[in-house]
Write an enzyme that holds these catalytic residues in place. Structure first.
Site, PDB file in Angstrom:
ATOM      1  N   LYS A  38      20.632  -8.482   3.551  1.00  0.00           N
ATOM      2  CA  LYS A  38      19.336  -7.801   3.561  1.00  0.00           C
ATOM      3  C   LYS A  38      18.334  -8.538   2.671  1.00  0.00           C
ATOM      4  CE  LYS A  38      18.867  -3.409   1.787  1.00  0.00           C
ATOM      5  NZ  LYS A  38      17.670  -3.380   0.911  1.00  0.00           N
ATOM      6  N   ARG A  72       8.948   5.851  -6.295  1.00  0.00           N
ATOM      7  CA  ARG A  72       9.649   4.837  -7.100  1.00  0.00           C
ATOM      8  C   ARG A  72       8.671   4.122  -8.036  1.00  0.00           C
ATOM      9  NH1 ARG A  72      13.786   1.638  -3.461  1.00  0.00           N
ATOM     10  NH2 ARG A  72      14.396   0.905  -5.531  1.00  0.00           N
ATOM     11  N   SER A 107      15.238  -6.945 -12.925  1.00  0.00           N
ATOM     12  CA  SER A 107      15.027  -6.625 -11.513  1.00  0.00           C
ATOM     13  C   SER A 107      14.619  -7.867 -10.743  1.00  0.00           C
ATOM     14  CB  SER A 107      13.937  -5.557 -11.388  1.00  0.00           C
ATOM     15  OG  SER A 107      13.386  -5.563 -10.084  1.00  0.00           O
ATOM     16  N   GLN A 149      13.529  -7.858  -7.804  1.00  0.00           N
ATOM     17  CA  GLN A 149      12.317  -7.563  -7.036  1.00  0.00           C
ATOM     18  C   GLN A 149      11.079  -7.861  -7.877  1.00  0.00           C
ATOM     19  OE1 GLN A 149      12.676  -3.547  -5.610  1.00  0.00           O
ATOM     20  NE2 GLN A 149      14.439  -4.010  -4.330  1.00  0.00           N
ATOM     21  N   ASP A 194      24.023  -2.393  -6.618  1.00  0.00           N
ATOM     22  CA  ASP A 194      24.061  -1.557  -5.410  1.00  0.00           C
ATOM     23  C   ASP A 194      25.462  -1.033  -5.101  1.00  0.00           C
ATOM     24  OD1 ASP A 194      21.320  -1.770  -4.972  1.00  0.00           O
ATOM     25  OD2 ASP A 194      21.528  -3.622  -3.834  1.00  0.00           O
ATOM     26  N   ARG A 243      20.696   7.620  -7.998  1.00  0.00           N
ATOM     27  CA  ARG A 243      22.076   7.363  -7.554  1.00  0.00           C
ATOM     28  C   ARG A 243      23.128   7.811  -8.558  1.00  0.00           C
ATOM     29  NH1 ARG A 243      21.248   1.532  -4.479  1.00  0.00           N
ATOM     30  NH2 ARG A 243      20.394   2.439  -2.572  1.00  0.00           N
TER      31      ARG A 243
HETATM   32  C1  S3P Z   1      17.053  -6.401  -4.364  1.00  0.00           C
HETATM   33  C2  S3P Z   1      17.176  -6.233  -5.704  1.00  0.00           C
HETATM   34  C3  S3P Z   1      17.782  -5.033  -6.323  1.00  0.00           C
HETATM   35  C4  S3P Z   1      18.630  -4.258  -5.328  1.00  0.00           C
HETATM   36  C5  S3P Z   1      17.965  -4.086  -4.010  1.00  0.00           C
HETATM   37  C6  S3P Z   1      17.583  -5.426  -3.396  1.00  0.00           C
HETATM   38  C7  S3P Z   1      16.365  -7.610  -3.866  1.00  0.00           C
HETATM   39  O1  S3P Z   1      16.744  -4.191  -6.808  1.00  0.00           O
HETATM   40  O2  S3P Z   1      18.985  -3.000  -5.847  1.00  0.00           O
HETATM   41  O3  S3P Z   1      18.826  -3.411  -3.097  1.00  0.00           O
HETATM   42  O4  S3P Z   1      16.483  -7.933  -2.669  1.00  0.00           O
HETATM   43  O5  S3P Z   1      15.722  -8.285  -4.678  1.00  0.00           O
HETATM   44  P1  S3P Z   1      16.087  -4.456  -8.252  1.00  0.00           P
HETATM   45  O6  S3P Z   1      15.646  -5.855  -8.246  1.00  0.00           O
HETATM   46  O7  S3P Z   1      14.902  -3.539  -8.367  1.00  0.00           O
HETATM   47  O8  S3P Z   1      17.164  -4.128  -9.231  1.00  0.00           O
END
Ligand code: S3P
Length: 425
Positions: free
Chosen positions: A20, A121, A165, A167, A311, A342
């Site tokens: 993903k 969020r 994170s 993200q 995750d 969670r």
């Molecule tokens: C992800 C980073 C994680 C993860 C999410 C996908 C990504 O989140 O929990 O399912 O693709 O960068 P965080 O970066 O907010 O921890």
């Protein structure tokens, strides 16, 4: 949905659904480079569909979409178009957060929204560091979506992240590419580095030195990325392989990115037999994971390893209940701001199935030697909670009913096809 316990062990091989995180990035990064980008073996799910919608709204054309190949054509970063309407990121935090950084250097206004969960969020974690670079980004007063981004010139400099994170880190790296000068990002802890790897493969200057990432602005070229299997989706089968005595599982063509396989390392620490075989290293480490059943021991999971298995932590609660001794997870407060809380969702649901488990502010503690009983549970709109509960159903002492199991479409639309195949039905 009602599930009956399996009366078999888990044996065989699986090529899990495609990753993903890498699919999101392959799609979103196509907007950066003029020309044709390809995502081969993409994950086709609700979440990655949200990223496709983002780039299409910016004027990227999806010129081919088959199960094996998505072909995207971008006019080039500075020729992207202003979207005419609010873009719906659905349930996808990755889509929304990465898009903020992607949009930072455009010359137009974009509004990003999402479903009820995504609109609750935390977004200040990306808005604050982007604003510090001079990016014009606003959200609701509470620091939540909808978000409004007026792209424009912004500076580089130094950025210190407040959370571990990927993200948030990725949003900053993307903003760094369109900044006026280089940007150095300081991470709290290492997190998955798919963004760094793919952007380097596109010719970007992204230099990594222990806990800092230096991004030098500049154009990138279009990329063809082949997406490996997703270790987080395969984790449900790995969990069943260590729960059902005598099981033996081979996970094929899966990402072995060091920051993605923490769950498998933990299984090894719990006593399971786990072997990794790498067949490719660049741009992404890819290979095979072999897992063999062995009696499990309880473990302590602390903040330093949390990003590598974030995750998969709901599954750790279930495994801990079956291990010998106690399992304690701490430093995992981030779990409270995922698609749902969670920590709460895991402990409440497992309690409904007769498991004694203690909820803690930043994790949970569960004693081993327990057994999942029949009962009713709720997915709470969260795909990973739903899949963990389906695994619990396979090892329960009677039927369980899951309300809202359709949330699984978010990341693993074919989950139940694989579930019944392994169950021998
Ligand atoms: C992800 C980073 C994680 C993860 C999410 C996908 C990504 O989140 O929990 O399912 O693709 O960068 P965080 O970066 O907010 O921890």
């Amino acid at each position: 949905m009602q599930l009956r316990p399996w009366n078999t062990r888990l044996t065989g091989r699986i090529r899990p659904p495609s990753d993903k995180s890498i699919t999101h990035r392959g799609v979103l990064f196509s907007a950066l480079a003029r020309g044709v980008s390809e995502v081969l073996d993409p994950l086709d799910s609700l979440d990655t569909g949200a990223s496709l919608a983002v780039v299409q709204n910016l004027g990227v054309k999806l010129i081919e979409k088959t199960a094996r190949r998505w072909v995207l054509e971008s006019p080039g970063y500075y020729d992207l178009q202003e979207p005419r309407a609010v873009i719906d990121c659905l349930n996808s935090g990755t889509t929304m957060r990465l898009s903020t950084g992607l949009l930072a250097g455009t010359r137009f206004l974009t509004v990003l929204s999402g479903d009820e969960s995504l609109r609750e969020r935390p977004m200040a974690r990306v808005m604050d560091p982007l604003r510090a670079l001079g990016v014009d980004i606003r959200g609701r007063q509470s620091g939540k979506a909808p978000l409004v981004i007026q792209g424009g010139p912004h500076r580089g400099g130094a950025s210190f992240l407040s959370v571990a994170s990927a993200q948030v880190k990725s949003a900053l790296i993307l903003a760094g590419l369109s900044a006026d000068d280089p940007l150095t990002i300081h991470e709290v802890l290492p997190t998955r580095d798919h963004t760094e790897r793919l952007l380097r493969a596109m010719g970007a200057s992204v230099e990594i030195q222990s806990d800092t990432i230096k991004v030098t602005p500049g154009p990138v070229s279009a990329l063809t990325v082949t997406v490996p299997g997703d270790p987080s989706s395969a984790a449900y089968w790995a969990a069943l392989a260590v729960l059902l005595e005598g099981s033996q599982l081979v996970i094929e063509d899966v990402s072995l990115n060091a920051e993605r396989i923490g769950f498998y390392r933990l299984l090894r620490n719990m006593g399971a037999r786990v072997e990794f075989t790498m067949s490719q290293e660049v741009p992404e480490p890819i290979g095979e994971i072999r897992i063999g059943w062995a009696p499990l021991k309880g473990v302590a999971v602390g903040a330093d390893v949390v990003p590598g298995l974030i995750d998969e932590l709901p599954l750790v609660a279930l495994l801990g209940a079956h291990a010998e001794g106690t399992t304690v997870v701490s430093g995992a407060g981030e779990l409270r701001v995922k698609e749902t809380d969670r920590i709460r969702a895991t402990t409440d649901n497992l309690r409904s199935l007769g498991i004694e488990i203690e909820e803690r502010p930043d994790g949970f503690a569960v004693r081993g030697g327990q057994r999942v009983h029949r009962g009713s549970v709720k997915a709470m709109g969260d795909h990973r909670i739903a899949m963990m509960l389906a695994v619990a159903g396979a090892v329960a002492d009677g039927p369980i009913v899951i309300e809202g199991a359709e949330a699984i479409e978010i990341s693993y639309p074919e989950f139940f096809r694989d579930y019944w195949r392994f169950a021998g039905e």
